[in-house]
Design a protein around this motif. Structure first.
Motif, PDB file in Angstrom:
ATOM      1  N   LEU A  58      -0.955   5.627  -0.313  1.00  0.00           N
ATOM      2  CA  LEU A  58      -2.314   5.522  -0.833  1.00  0.00           C
ATOM      3  C   LEU A  58      -2.578   6.625  -1.847  1.00  0.00           C
ATOM      4  N   ALA A  59      -3.163   6.250  -2.986  1.00  0.00           N
ATOM      5  CA  ALA A  59      -3.479   7.219  -4.039  1.00  0.00           C
ATOM      6  C   ALA A  59      -4.695   6.732  -4.806  1.00  0.00           C
ATOM      7  N   VAL A  60      -5.203   7.599  -5.679  1.00  0.00           N
ATOM      8  CA  VAL A  60      -6.305   7.251  -6.571  1.00  0.00           C
ATOM      9  C   VAL A  60      -5.803   7.392  -7.997  1.00  0.00           C
ATOM     10  N   LEU A  61      -5.988   6.341  -8.783  1.00  0.00           N
ATOM     11  CA  LEU A  61      -5.563   6.309 -10.178  1.00  0.00           C
ATOM     12  C   LEU A  61      -6.798   6.264 -11.066  1.00  0.00           C
ATOM     13  N   ASP A  62      -6.859   7.170 -12.026  1.00  0.00           N
ATOM     14  CA  ASP A  62      -7.962   7.178 -12.983  1.00  0.00           C
ATOM     15  C   ASP A  62      -7.511   6.439 -14.243  1.00  0.00           C
ATOM     16  N   PRO A  63      -8.051   5.251 -14.519  1.00  0.00           N
ATOM     17  CA  PRO A  63      -7.588   4.484 -15.682  1.00  0.00           C
ATOM     18  C   PRO A  63      -7.974   5.104 -17.012  1.00  0.00           C
ATOM     19  N   ARG A  64      -8.874   6.087 -17.008  1.00  0.00           N
ATOM     20  CA  ARG A  64      -9.270   6.720 -18.267  1.00  0.00           C
ATOM     21  C   ARG A  64      -8.192   7.644 -18.803  1.00  0.00           C
ATOM     22  N   ASN A  65      -7.437   8.295 -17.902  1.00  0.00           N
ATOM     23  CA  ASN A  65      -6.424   9.247 -18.370  1.00  0.00           C
ATOM     24  C   ASN A  65      -5.067   9.066 -17.697  1.00  0.00           C
ATOM     25  N   GLY A  66      -4.960   8.108 -16.796  1.00  0.00           N
ATOM     26  CA  GLY A  66      -3.680   7.808 -16.172  1.00  0.00           C
ATOM     27  C   GLY A  66      -3.267   8.734 -15.056  1.00  0.00           C
ATOM     28  N   THR A  67      -4.128   9.658 -14.645  1.00  0.00           N
ATOM     29  CA  THR A  67      -3.758  10.569 -13.567  1.00  0.00           C
ATOM     30  C   THR A  67      -3.689   9.819 -12.232  1.00  0.00           C
ATOM     31  N   LEU A  68      -2.710  10.207 -11.431  1.00  0.00           N
ATOM     32  CA  LEU A  68      -2.478   9.595 -10.127  1.00  0.00           C
ATOM     33  C   LEU A  68      -2.419  10.699  -9.091  1.00  0.00           C
ATOM     34  N   VAL A  69      -3.298  10.630  -8.096  1.00  0.00           N
ATOM     35  CA  VAL A  69      -3.378  11.675  -7.078  1.00  0.00           C
ATOM     36  C   VAL A  69      -3.255  11.022  -5.707  1.00  0.00           C
ATOM     37  N   ASP A  70      -2.256  11.436  -4.930  1.00  0.00           N
ATOM     38  CA  ASP A  70      -2.086  10.896  -3.585  1.00  0.00           C
ATOM     39  C   ASP A  70      -3.229  11.338  -2.684  1.00  0.00           C
ATOM     40  N   VAL A  71      -3.597  10.476  -1.755  1.00  0.00           N
ATOM     41  CA  VAL A  71      -4.646  10.770  -0.788  1.00  0.00           C
ATOM     42  C   VAL A  71      -3.986  11.299   0.483  1.00  0.00           C
ATOM     43  N   ASP A  72      -4.508  12.379   1.001  1.00  0.00           N
ATOM     44  CA  ASP A  72      -3.937  13.026   2.182  1.00  0.00           C
ATOM     45  C   ASP A  72      -4.355  12.260   3.438  1.00  0.00           C
ATOM     46  N   VAL A  73      -3.475  11.377   3.880  1.00  0.00           N
ATOM     47  CA  VAL A  73      -3.721  10.589   5.086  1.00  0.00           C
ATOM     48  C   VAL A  73      -2.450  10.606   5.930  1.00  0.00           C
ATOM     49  N   PRO A  74      -2.575  10.454   7.248  1.00  0.00           N
ATOM     50  CA  PRO A  74      -1.384  10.501   8.115  1.00  0.00           C
ATOM     51  C   PRO A  74      -0.648   9.166   8.192  1.00  0.00           C
ATOM     52  N   PHE A  75      -0.627   8.425   7.099  1.00  0.00           N
ATOM     53  CA  PHE A  75       0.052   7.137   7.051  1.00  0.00           C
ATOM     54  C   PHE A  75       0.856   7.073   5.754  1.00  0.00           C
ATOM     55  N   GLY A  76       2.163   6.837   5.875  1.00  0.00           N
ATOM     56  CA  GLY A  76       3.020   6.856   4.705  1.00  0.00           C
ATOM     57  C   GLY A  76       2.975   5.594   3.879  1.00  0.00           C
ATOM     58  N   SER A  77       2.554   4.489   4.478  1.00  0.00           N
ATOM     59  CA  SER A  77       2.478   3.220   3.766  1.00  0.00           C
ATOM     60  C   SER A  77       1.248   2.451   4.214  1.00  0.00           C
ATOM     61  N   PHE A  78       0.824   1.539   3.345  1.00  0.00           N
ATOM     62  CA  PHE A  78      -0.315   0.677   3.646  1.00  0.00           C
ATOM     63  C   PHE A  78       0.065  -0.767   3.367  1.00  0.00           C
ATOM     64  N   GLN A  79      -0.479  -1.656   4.179  1.00  0.00           N
ATOM     65  CA  GLN A  79      -0.328  -3.079   3.923  1.00  0.00           C
ATOM     66  C   GLN A  79      -1.051  -3.451   2.625  1.00  0.00           C
ATOM     67  N   SER A  80      -0.718  -4.631   2.115  1.00  0.00           N
ATOM     68  CA  SER A  80      -1.336  -5.099   0.867  1.00  0.00           C
ATOM     69  C   SER A  80      -2.699  -5.714   1.161  1.00  0.00           C
ATOM     70  N   SER A  81      -3.647  -4.844   1.528  1.00  0.00           N
ATOM     71  CA  SER A  81      -4.977  -5.334   1.899  1.00  0.00           C
ATOM     72  C   SER A  81      -6.047  -4.276   1.648  1.00  0.00           C
ATOM     73  N   LEU A  82      -5.959  -3.571   0.522  1.00  0.00           N
ATOM     74  CA  LEU A  82      -6.947  -2.528   0.216  1.00  0.00           C
ATOM     75  C   LEU A  82      -8.270  -3.147  -0.212  1.00  0.00           C
ATOM     76  N   ARG A  83      -9.357  -2.544   0.255  1.00  0.00           N
ATOM     77  CA  ARG A  83     -10.714  -2.897  -0.172  1.00  0.00           C
ATOM     78  C   ARG A  83     -11.498  -1.603  -0.344  1.00  0.00           C
ATOM     79  N   ALA A  84     -12.549  -1.642  -1.157  1.00  0.00           N
ATOM     80  CA  ALA A  84     -13.351  -0.444  -1.405  1.00  0.00           C
ATOM     81  C   ALA A  84     -14.818  -0.815  -1.546  1.00  0.00           C
ATOM     82  N   ARG A  85     -15.690   0.087  -1.115  1.00  0.00           N
ATOM     83  CA  ARG A  85     -17.138  -0.072  -1.268  1.00  0.00           C
ATOM     84  C   ARG A  85     -17.808   1.260  -0.952  1.00  0.00           C
ATOM     85  N   ASP A  86     -18.807   1.624  -1.774  1.00  0.00           N
ATOM     86  CA  ASP A  86     -19.649   2.796  -1.512  1.00  0.00           C
ATOM     87  C   ASP A  86     -18.831   4.073  -1.301  1.00  0.00           C
TER      88      ASP A  86
END
Length: 654
Positions: free
Chosen positions: A302-330
């Protein structure tokens, strides 16, 4: 004191393996009082015969089953299903497994009402990949009519009138409908036989007319040699998508008005995954314009990508992989996280505050002393190739093997074959490793997660490269002094079952093999399998009729005379993907040659075992089978009777 490998005492039972839940497709549902969104998800429960239950966690943290029994939120589109439900105005809208109709369950009610008409015959109309557009539900509909399968994007009224209208056709496969923020355009994915969605797809867009019909479409991206995934609108004039035109699934920005394609973060890693289930999402657009993404090589971090400048920053979570089911709100991101030390779980991440909220699925997890910690390894393969694999060593807090002996290993072959194994806690693997049997989980050539070239290594080479890589990986462990070369066995399901049977009939590397609903013969399989995969073999073997002789030569069934070791066959009697005829053809060939075997046919099971009693019976039979072949006596497990004849009952040797 030493104990024979395979006979180590273990508290992990087959019932423990069957007793877990499979969380999937979490969503963040807005509340009406301004409180943070609620978390909803589905749980596949083996204890309820694999029923897909929609679960809700309210603002107080209490969990509730929203969908009462016997309702089952599971769609059969493509037979592999996918996203089958949404929350609309507090009501649950879902596809019901028994009849495949779309139903609406009002808040507080236990009696759903149908939103789609009853088909002419059971499950003839199937729906998936749902999205809300005004007072309608737009989705994929799959129509089955006298053996002919047609798919459209359709609009389903939410008022219960059942007046479903067709929006888009023109292709054999359609996916991921998305309406622009201004309501002026519809974007979707399309592809046709013989392509699979990881071979080549097109991102199409069309205007939405004032009467709600769809105008003339045009293709923005993709083709037969470029696999495009998951279009999402950045704004009313711009789309994001994932494409592998660089050789890796990277995120791009494409404008309706044309112009050069913009790669958001060019990297030799994957930001996408094979579209096995409709509704998969490997990224989500955040409120501030950034993107929550999954990325990596051999994993999906899991990471956050800023499309304005292409920076990619990993999110510090205790899970090395995620299923293909990301959603976001608020400001929140929700997904299903996977870790070698914790069970798969719905995870809610507050990107601003940094908190990580792991939903408690009340899973019973063995003590970590009994759980293997996998190592991700690049092993020497044939012809200088690298074979990616995960090694799960025998793990026990007390037991040790006899002095001078090396442990047996099960070589695990994932299905697909265009799929991937990632490092994650697996009670099923611990069932073996806690007894002194190592597990080698091979991401052979053709697997996803390592770029298009690695994925394409299986082009017209199915039954060759996959077998070579599994054998090479196993022999690499033996050469390193980590495994007993005389006590290697191989197991796999579906496409993995094919590799099992191919390896047993074409090599002498393994002492035995267990095939779960595996493919044994190709010509009949091509005629009998379901529509989604009916032309998969064009890429894996070659087109018919031009390569008919290759179909015959490559099939394990054609080489049973070269087989000399015992085989365990396990099959569901309602499997539409790999029909029982595949296992039975191989069983009959074993009988003719007099090879010891067992054939277990499980009533009511489809492609992938879902019932707890089936999982228990299958695992215990498999362990007994290995014990008889490898020379150990597993305690507390019923003895599986091997035979050279064809007889028996469902769930018993047949």
């Amino acid at each position: 004191m030493s104990t024979p490998y395979g006979a180590w005492p273990s508290p992990i039972s087959a019932a423990d393996v069957a007793g877990g839940v499979r969380p999937a497709f979490p969503q963040l549902v807005p509340t009406t009082d301004g409180a943070p969104p609620e978390v909803w998800w589905t749980e596949g429960r083996a204890a309820q015969s694999g029923r897909q239950v929609v679960v809700r966690r309210d603002a107080d943290g209490h969990q509730h089953d929203v969908l009462p029994a016997p309702w089952n939120a599971r769609t059969r589109v493509h037979e592999y299903g996918g996203l089958s439900w949404l929350v609309v105005g507090g009501a649950l809208v879902f596809c019901n497994f028994a009849d495949q109709r779309v139903w609406r369950l009002a808040p507080g009610s236990t009696d759903p009402v149908p939103l789609t008409p009853e088909p002419s015959h059971p499950a003839a109309l199937r729906y998936a990949d749902l999205t809300v557009v005004g007072d309608e539900l737009w989705c994929v509909r799959e129509r089955h009519d006298d053996g002919v399968v047609r798919r459209h994007l359709v609009a389903v009224p939410l008022d219960g009138s059942q007046a479903v209208r067709e929006l888009v056709g023109g292709s054999q496969f359609l996916a991921h409908p998305r309406v622009s923020p201004d309501g002026a355009h519809l974007a979707w994915l399309a592809w046709d036989h013989p392509s699979m969605p990881w071979d080549g797809t097109e991102l199409r867009v069309a205007p939405i007319n004032s009467d709600g019909t769809i105008g003339r479409p045009r293709t923005l991206l993709g083709g037969v040699a470029e696999a495009v995934l998951q279009p999402e609108w950045a704004d009313s004039a711009t789309l994001y998508a994932v494409t592998d035109r660089s050789g890796w699934w990277n995120l791009v920005r494409v404008r309706l008005a044309g112009g050069p394609l913009e790669t958001l973060h060019a990297a030799e890693e994957e930001f996408g995954a094979p579209l096995w289930q409709l509704g998969q999402t490997t990224y989500a657009v955040l409120d501030d314009g950034r993107l929550a993404v999954t990325h990596g090589v051999g994993r999906a971090a899991l990471a956050v990508l800023d499309p304005r400048n292409g920076t990619l920053v990993d999110v510090d979570v205790p899970f090395g992989s995620f299923q293909s089911s990301l959603r976001a709100r608020d400001g929140l991101v929700v997904g299903v996280g996977m870790s070698p030390t914790a069970p798969a779980a719905v995870v809610v991440v507050d990107l601003a505050g940094g908190s990580v909220d792991v939903v408690d699925h009340h899973a019973t997890v063995p003590d970590t002393r009994w759980l293997p910690v996998p190592t991700d390894e690049a092993l020497a393969g044939p012809d200088g190739r690298i074979v990616h694999a995960l090694v799960y060593p025998p793990t026990h807090p007390d037991a040790v093997g006899p002095v001078g002996e090396l442990p047996p290993y099960v070589v695990l072959v994932h299905g697909g074959p265009t799929a991937q194994s990632v490092a994650s806690l697996s009670v099923e693997k611990a069932f073996f490793t806690s007894r002194g049997i190592g597990v080698l989980d091979v991401n052979y050539g053709g697997s996803s997660g390592y770029g298009r070239a690695y994925r394409n290594a299986l082009r017209e080479q199915w039954g060759v490269v996959d077998v070579q890589d599994c054998v090479a990986a196993a022999r690499a462990l033996v050469a390193a002094g980590r495994a007993d070369g005389d006590r290697l066995v191989i197991r796999g399901g579906s496409a993995g079952g094919w590799t099992v049977l191919a390896a047993l009939t074409r090599t002498d590397a393994f002492a035995a093999g267990a095939s779960y609903y595996g493919v044994a013969e190709l010509l009949q399989f091509a005629a009998d399998t379901h529509d989604f995969e009916s032309r998969y073999l064009d890429g894996l073997i070659g087109p018919l009729p031009q390569t008919r002789e290759r179909y015959i030569e490559r099939a394990p069934l054609s080489h049973v005379d070269e087989l000399s070791c015992p085989v365990l066959l396990l099959q569901g009697d309602q499997d539409e993907v790999v029909p029982p005829s595949q296992s039975e053809l191989f069983r009959d060939a074993l009988v003719r040659k007099g090879i010891p075997h067992a054939y277990l046919l499980f009533a009511g099971e489809q492609h992938g075992f879902r019932k707890a009693e089936t999982v228990v019976a299958a695992l215990e039979a498999e362990l007994s089978f290995y014990g008889q072949v490898l020379g150990f006596e597993p305690p507390g497990v019923p003895r599986l009777e091997l035979t050279t004849r064809s007889a028996g009952l469902s769930g018993s040797p047949a």
